[in-house]
Design a protein around this motif. Sequence first.
Motif, PDB file in Angstrom:
ATOM      1  N   PHE A 167      -9.110   4.118   1.911  1.00 50.36           N
ATOM      2  CA  PHE A 167      -7.838   4.686   1.445  1.00 50.36           C
ATOM      3  C   PHE A 167      -7.430   4.058   0.120  1.00 50.36           C
ATOM      4  CE2 PHE A 167      -3.235   4.676   1.149  1.00 50.36           C
ATOM      5  CZ  PHE A 167      -2.905   5.985   1.445  1.00 50.36           C
ATOM      6  N   VAL A 168      -7.521   2.737   0.036  1.00 52.57           N
ATOM      7  CA  VAL A 168      -7.122   2.040  -1.191  1.00 52.57           C
ATOM      8  C   VAL A 168      -8.041   2.406  -2.353  1.00 52.57           C
ATOM      9  CG1 VAL A 168      -6.886  -0.242  -2.252  1.00 52.57           C
ATOM     10  CG2 VAL A 168      -6.066   0.131   0.069  1.00 52.57           C
ATOM     11  N   VAL A 169      -9.333   2.540  -2.084  1.00 49.71           N
ATOM     12  CA  VAL A 169     -10.278   2.911  -3.130  1.00 49.71           C
ATOM     13  C   VAL A 169      -9.963   4.308  -3.655  1.00 49.71           C
ATOM     14  CG1 VAL A 169     -12.689   3.436  -3.638  1.00 49.71           C
ATOM     15  CG2 VAL A 169     -12.125   1.412  -2.280  1.00 49.71           C
ATOM     16  N   LEU A 170      -9.757   5.255  -2.735  1.00 51.39           N
ATOM     17  CA  LEU A 170      -9.420   6.619  -3.141  1.00 51.39           C
ATOM     18  C   LEU A 170      -8.064   6.686  -3.824  1.00 51.39           C
ATOM     19  CD1 LEU A 170     -10.649   8.561   0.031  1.00 51.39           C
ATOM     20  CD2 LEU A 170     -11.733   8.521  -2.216  1.00 51.39           C
TER      21      LEU A 170
ATOM     22  N   ILE B  50       0.835  -1.211   0.000  1.00 47.42           N
ATOM     23  CA  ILE B  50       0.000   0.000   0.000  1.00 47.42           C
ATOM     24  C   ILE B  50       0.865   1.254   0.000  1.00 47.42           C
ATOM     25  CG2 ILE B  50      -1.690   1.329   1.313  1.00 47.42           C
ATOM     26  CD1 ILE B  50      -2.804  -1.336   2.350  1.00 47.42           C
ATOM     27  N   ILE B  51       1.915   1.287   0.840  1.00 47.20           N
ATOM     28  CA  ILE B  51       2.768   2.473   0.923  1.00 47.20           C
ATOM     29  C   ILE B  51       3.549   2.674  -0.370  1.00 47.20           C
ATOM     30  CG2 ILE B  51       4.809   3.431   2.085  1.00 47.20           C
ATOM     31  CD1 ILE B  51       3.762   2.317   4.680  1.00 47.20           C
ATOM     32  N   GLU B  52       4.038   1.596  -0.947  1.00 47.77           N
ATOM     33  CA  GLU B  52       4.771   1.707  -2.213  1.00 47.77           C
ATOM     34  C   GLU B  52       3.858   2.252  -3.315  1.00 47.77           C
ATOM     35  OE1 GLU B  52       7.418  -1.064  -5.281  1.00 47.77           O
ATOM     36  OE2 GLU B  52       6.721  -1.867  -3.356  1.00 47.77           O
ATOM     37  N   GLU B  53       2.618   1.802  -3.330  1.00 46.00           N
ATOM     38  CA  GLU B  53       1.670   2.308  -4.327  1.00 46.00           C
ATOM     39  C   GLU B  53       1.335   3.764  -4.061  1.00 46.00           C
ATOM     40  OE1 GLU B  53      -0.674   2.291  -7.682  1.00 46.00           O
ATOM     41  OE2 GLU B  53       0.780   0.788  -6.976  1.00 46.00           O
ATOM     42  N   ALA B  54       1.204   4.134  -2.783  1.00 44.20           N
ATOM     43  CA  ALA B  54       0.908   5.532  -2.434  1.00 44.20           C
ATOM     44  C   ALA B  54       2.035   6.454  -2.859  1.00 44.20           C
ATOM     45  CB  ALA B  54       0.661   5.647  -0.932  1.00 44.20           C
ATOM     46  N   ASP B  55       3.283   5.985  -2.749  1.00 44.37           N
ATOM     47  CA  ASP B  55       4.424   6.794  -3.162  1.00 44.37           C
ATOM     48  C   ASP B  55       4.455   7.040  -4.663  1.00 44.37           C
ATOM     49  OD1 ASP B  55       5.653   7.520  -0.832  1.00 44.37           O
ATOM     50  OD2 ASP B  55       6.983   5.793  -0.737  1.00 44.37           O
ATOM     51  N   ALA B  56       3.732   6.230  -5.408  1.00 48.69           N
ATOM     52  CA  ALA B  56       3.716   6.361  -6.868  1.00 48.69           C
ATOM     53  C   ALA B  56       2.506   7.141  -7.358  1.00 48.69           C
ATOM     54  CB  ALA B  56       3.737   4.979  -7.513  1.00 48.69           C
ATOM     55  N   ARG B  57       1.740   7.738  -6.427  1.00 50.87           N
ATOM     56  CA  ARG B  57       0.543   8.501  -6.804  1.00 50.87           C
ATOM     57  C   ARG B  57       0.635   9.936  -6.272  1.00 50.87           C
ATOM     58  NH1 ARG B  57      -3.532   5.276  -9.693  1.00 50.87           N
ATOM     59  NH2 ARG B  57      -2.946   3.098  -9.308  1.00 50.87           N
TER      60      ARG B  57
END
Length: 337
Positions: A151-154, A51-58
Motif C-alpha cells: 500500500f505504501v509503495v503504491l 499513513i492515513i494522513e498521507e493517503a488523504d493527500a493523494r
Amino acid sequence: MEATISVVTGELVSRFISFPKNQYYSSLSDAQSEEKVVRRLQHLLMRVSIIIEEADARYITNYGMLLQLKMLSEAMYKGYRVLDTLRYQNLQDSADTNEVSIDDPSSSILYISIPFKRSRKKIEKHDMAMHLESDGALESLELAVANMAEFVVLLSGCERMSRRPYDVYLYTNNFMFSRHAEKQKLLSFLLEHNNPPGDHAPTVLPIIGGFGVGKKTLVAHVYADERVRSRFSSTLHLNGDNLLTILDHGGAMFDMMLVVIEFSSDISDDEWKKFHLFLVRMSRGSKIIIVSKLKRLARFGSVQPIFLSVLSYDELRYLFKTLAFGSVDPAEHPQLV
C-alpha cells in the motif's frame, strides 16, 4: 489435639499470607503487561496515522487500496478508543490505590485482599473484557500495518493533491471528518475518463445513505478540490421530484457538466431513461451523482454506488475528542478523555 490445632493454624496463616502475595505479583505482572500494550498501541497508532494522513493527500484510484484504507482507518479509530480507555483505567486504579493507602504497614496487604467500591467479581470481569478488547485492537492494528508494505509503495506513486493543513480547515464549514475511502472513490469517479469509446452518455454514481449521514457534505467537500472544479464548466443541482422539467430548459447544456440530483422518492424507469437520454447531449466526460436514502435508486448507477452509514462510535468519539481538546494534548488531561 494441641499439635493438630497448631498445624491447622499454621496452614491457615500460611495461606492467608501467600494469597495476597500471589495477588500482588499477579497484579504487578498484569500492570507490566498492560504498559507494554499501551506502548505498542501508541507506536502502531503513530504509524497508522501517518499513513492515513498521507493517503488523504493523494489521489487514489485503485479499488484494492481503497478497501485497505477503509480497514486501516477503522482499526485506527478503534485503537485510539482502547488506548484512551486503558489510560483512564490506569488513572482510576492509581486513584483507588492512593485512597486506600494508610500509614499502617499492612495497608498494602489490605489494599490487595479487601475489595472496595466495586466487587472483586465485577473488577475481574471488567478487566477480562478490557484485556480482550485491547488485545483485539492491537491485533487489528498489527495485521493492518503488516499488510501495508505494498500500500505504501503504491501510495508513493499516486499524485499528490494540494490542500490546506488539517488544523487550518478543521473548524470551517467545509470540514469533512473520516470517510477516507469514500472521498477517494468519489474523487476517482469525477476525475476519471470512464466512458467507453463512442459512448457519450454521462456516467452515473449513486450515493446512498440515511438521513443526516453526510451525503451532500461529501459531494460538497470533494467538489472543493481544485482539479474537480477545473474539470467541469458548471454544476447543476436538480430535485428528483421534478426531474423532467429540465427538458424545457436544456438548450445550453452542451458543456462538460456535473449534475447532482437529490431524490426523496423513487421514479419510474421510463422517466429515468427519458431524462438520461436527454443528457446525452452534454459533452463527453460529464457526470451525474444521485443523492438519496433509497437503496433501490442504486439501479440507475453505471458504476458501483457509495453506501454511507452512520459514523461508528469510535469515529464519533475521536471527532469529539479532537474538537473538545483542539490544540491541547489530551494526554495532559487523562481524566477528561
